[in-house]
Design a protein around this motif. Sequence first.
Motif, PDB file in Angstrom:
ATOM      1  N   VAL A 153      33.509 -18.437  96.606  1.00 29.69           N
ATOM      2  CA  VAL A 153      33.714 -17.160  95.921  1.00 29.69           C
ATOM      3  C   VAL A 153      33.311 -15.994  96.828  1.00 29.69           C
ATOM      4  CG1 VAL A 153      32.892 -15.727  94.002  1.00 29.69           C
ATOM      5  CG2 VAL A 153      33.561 -18.091  93.602  1.00 29.69           C
ATOM      6  N   GLY A 154      32.219 -16.133  97.555  1.00 30.61           N
ATOM      7  CA  GLY A 154      31.778 -15.074  98.459  1.00 30.61           C
ATOM      8  C   GLY A 154      32.766 -14.821  99.586  1.00 30.61           C
ATOM      9  N   CYS A 155      33.238 -15.902 100.203  1.00 27.83           N
ATOM     10  CA  CYS A 155      34.216 -15.733 101.290  1.00 27.83           C
ATOM     11  C   CYS A 155      35.518 -15.147 100.764  1.00 27.83           C
ATOM     12  CB  CYS A 155      34.482 -17.070 101.975  1.00 27.83           C
ATOM     13  SG  CYS A 155      33.100 -17.628 102.975  1.00 27.83           S
ATOM     14  N   PHE A 156      35.961 -15.619  99.624  1.00 26.84           N
ATOM     15  CA  PHE A 156      37.192 -15.082  99.041  1.00 26.84           C
ATOM     16  C   PHE A 156      37.014 -13.617  98.675  1.00 26.84           C
ATOM     17  CE2 PHE A 156      39.787 -14.066  95.325  1.00 26.84           C
ATOM     18  CZ  PHE A 156      41.054 -14.291  95.850  1.00 26.84           C
ATOM     19  N   ALA A 168      38.485  -8.194  99.514  1.00 24.81           N
ATOM     20  CA  ALA A 168      38.115  -6.781  99.621  1.00 24.81           C
ATOM     21  C   ALA A 168      38.618  -6.195 100.930  1.00 24.81           C
ATOM     22  CB  ALA A 168      36.603  -6.620  99.511  1.00 24.81           C
ATOM     23  N   ALA A 169      38.532  -6.959 102.002  1.00 20.24           N
ATOM     24  CA  ALA A 169      38.993  -6.457 103.299  1.00 20.24           C
ATOM     25  C   ALA A 169      40.497  -6.248 103.309  1.00 20.24           C
ATOM     26  CB  ALA A 169      38.586  -7.427 104.405  1.00 20.24           C
ATOM     27  N   MET A 170      41.227  -7.122 102.633  1.00 20.68           N
ATOM     28  CA  MET A 170      42.686  -6.995 102.619  1.00 20.68           C
ATOM     29  C   MET A 170      43.162  -5.980 101.592  1.00 20.68           C
ATOM     30  SD  MET A 170      43.930 -10.939 103.283  1.00 20.68           S
ATOM     31  CE  MET A 170      44.764 -10.947 101.775  1.00 20.68           C
ATOM     32  N   CYS A 187      39.365  -2.103 104.146  1.00 17.24           N
ATOM     33  CA  CYS A 187      38.076  -1.579 104.582  1.00 17.24           C
ATOM     34  C   CYS A 187      37.585  -2.334 105.804  1.00 17.24           C
ATOM     35  CB  CYS A 187      37.059  -1.653 103.452  1.00 17.24           C
ATOM     36  SG  CYS A 187      36.720  -3.323 102.916  1.00 17.24           S
ATOM     37  N   ASN A 188      36.680  -1.750 106.495  1.00 13.96           N
ATOM     38  CA  ASN A 188      36.086  -2.340 107.677  1.00 13.96           C
ATOM     39  C   ASN A 188      34.733  -2.922 107.270  1.00 13.96           C
ATOM     40  OD1 ASN A 188      35.286  -3.068 110.195  1.00 13.96           O
ATOM     41  ND2 ASN A 188      35.754  -1.095 111.146  1.00 13.96           N
ATOM     42  N   ILE A 189      34.665  -4.231 107.113  1.00  7.81           N
ATOM     43  CA  ILE A 189      33.461  -4.912 106.606  1.00  7.81           C
ATOM     44  C   ILE A 189      32.246  -4.672 107.504  1.00  7.81           C
ATOM     45  CG2 ILE A 189      32.491  -7.154 105.973  1.00  7.81           C
ATOM     46  CD1 ILE A 189      34.581  -6.189 103.996  1.00  7.81           C
ATOM     47  N   PRO A 190      32.341  -4.761 108.836  1.00 10.16           N
ATOM     48  CA  PRO A 190      31.147  -4.497 109.652  1.00 10.16           C
ATOM     49  C   PRO A 190      30.573  -3.095 109.463  1.00 10.16           C
ATOM     50  CG  PRO A 190      32.782  -5.634 110.961  1.00 10.16           C
ATOM     51  CD  PRO A 190      33.441  -5.279 109.663  1.00 10.16           C
ATOM     52  N   ILE A 191      31.415  -2.114 109.251  1.00 10.42           N
ATOM     53  CA  ILE A 191      30.913  -0.758 109.020  1.00 10.42           C
ATOM     54  C   ILE A 191      30.155  -0.694 107.694  1.00 10.42           C
ATOM     55  CG2 ILE A 191      31.623   1.621 108.549  1.00 10.42           C
ATOM     56  CD1 ILE A 191      33.805   1.248 110.633  1.00 10.42           C
ATOM     57  N   ILE A 192      30.657  -1.377 106.679  1.00 11.51           N
ATOM     58  CA  ILE A 192      29.961  -1.414 105.387  1.00 11.51           C
ATOM     59  C   ILE A 192      28.612  -2.098 105.528  1.00 11.51           C
ATOM     60  CG2 ILE A 192      30.049  -2.358 103.048  1.00 11.51           C
ATOM     61  CD1 ILE A 192      33.059  -1.883 103.108  1.00 11.51           C
ATOM     62  N   PHE A 193      28.560  -3.206 106.282  1.00 15.32           N
ATOM     63  CA  PHE A 193      27.288  -3.901 106.496  1.00 15.32           C
ATOM     64  C   PHE A 193      26.293  -2.997 107.233  1.00 15.32           C
ATOM     65  CE2 PHE A 193      29.302  -8.388 106.315  1.00 15.32           C
ATOM     66  CZ  PHE A 193      29.235  -8.356 104.942  1.00 15.32           C
ATOM     67  N   ASP A 194      26.763  -2.254 108.234  1.00 15.81           N
ATOM     68  CA  ASP A 194      25.872  -1.341 108.954  1.00 15.81           C
ATOM     69  C   ASP A 194      25.366  -0.231 108.041  1.00 15.81           C
ATOM     70  OD1 ASP A 194      25.971  -2.731 111.322  1.00 15.81           O
ATOM     71  OD2 ASP A 194      27.693  -1.600 112.095  1.00 15.81           O
ATOM     72  N   ALA A 195      26.218   0.254 107.155  1.00 23.66           N
ATOM     73  CA  ALA A 195      25.795   1.296 106.208  1.00 23.66           C
ATOM     74  C   ALA A 195      24.723   0.764 105.264  1.00 23.66           C
ATOM     75  CB  ALA A 195      26.999   1.799 105.420  1.00 23.66           C
ATOM     76  N   VAL A 196      24.873  -0.486 104.810  1.00 16.90           N
ATOM     77  CA  VAL A 196      23.854  -1.091 103.932  1.00 16.90           C
ATOM     78  C   VAL A 196      22.553  -1.286 104.696  1.00 16.90           C
ATOM     79  CG1 VAL A 196      23.265  -3.163 102.619  1.00 16.90           C
ATOM     80  CG2 VAL A 196      25.539  -2.175 102.411  1.00 16.90           C
ATOM     81  N   LYS A 197      22.641  -1.689 105.972  1.00 15.02           N
ATOM     82  CA  LYS A 197      21.432  -1.866 106.795  1.00 15.02           C
ATOM     83  C   LYS A 197      20.637  -0.573 106.930  1.00 15.02           C
ATOM     84  CE  LYS A 197      22.781  -5.584 109.919  1.00 15.02           C
ATOM     85  NZ  LYS A 197      23.052  -5.925 111.320  1.00 15.02           N
ATOM     86  N   THR A 198      21.344   0.515 107.130  1.00 10.48           N
ATOM     87  CA  THR A 198      20.629   1.783 107.321  1.00 10.48           C
ATOM     88  C   THR A 198      20.153   2.387 106.003  1.00 10.48           C
ATOM     89  OG1 THR A 198      22.722   2.989 107.302  1.00 10.48           O
ATOM     90  CG2 THR A 198      21.836   2.354 109.445  1.00 10.48           C
ATOM     91  N   SER A 199      20.889   2.176 104.930  1.00  9.61           N
ATOM     92  CA  SER A 199      20.496   2.797 103.658  1.00  9.61           C
ATOM     93  C   SER A 199      19.447   1.998 102.898  1.00  9.61           C
ATOM     94  CB  SER A 199      21.721   3.016 102.769  1.00  9.61           C
ATOM     95  OG  SER A 199      22.292   1.774 102.431  1.00  9.61           O
ATOM     96  N   ALA A 200      19.448   0.671 102.997  1.00  8.57           N
ATOM     97  CA  ALA A 200      18.481  -0.156 102.264  1.00  8.57           C
ATOM     98  C   ALA A 200      17.986  -1.295 103.164  1.00  8.57           C
ATOM     99  CB  ALA A 200      19.120  -0.718 101.002  1.00  8.57           C
TER     100      ALA A 200
END
Length: 171
Positions: free
Chosen positions: A81-84, A89-91, A95-108
Amino acid sequence: RNLDHPAPRMLARTAVRRLRPHTGALVSVRGTKEVETFSPNGQIREFTKGRPISPHVNIYKFPVAALSSITNRVTGCLLSVGCFGIGAAAMAIDCNIPIIFDAVKTSAPALIPVAKLCIAFPLTYHYLAGVRHLVWDHTLKGLDIKSMEASSYVLFGSSTVISLGLAAISF
């Protein structure tokens, strides 16, 4: 109506059971000689037949091998379910998943070890359980109850330790 036929009696019982499952009152179904009582959890005892209520599943202690099997299935479903979800979401929203992950890293930043653990444990557990099943399939050893119990404890412990180690690593 003809209540001597079994179908109307079954329908009448079903209707009564659906209407009053939460009460402890004695209920007599018209046209039958059975008297039934309802317990709070919906189990029924027929006094005229003298059969006791079957115990509920919650009173039994699950064997650790059963818990290990259930955990293996749940972790596999969660990984799928997580991979799907990430792929969809990417398709879908382009969206650019690595950019979202970096935003989460910096915000929380406090959530990062927890998020890593939530990904590492299912991945580690499902992988190690798969290796255990491959060993069982190829060697036919370790299939007795004591060995399965011991390997289940080892699987839970090693998955937890490896997952905590992976969650503690910072990149």
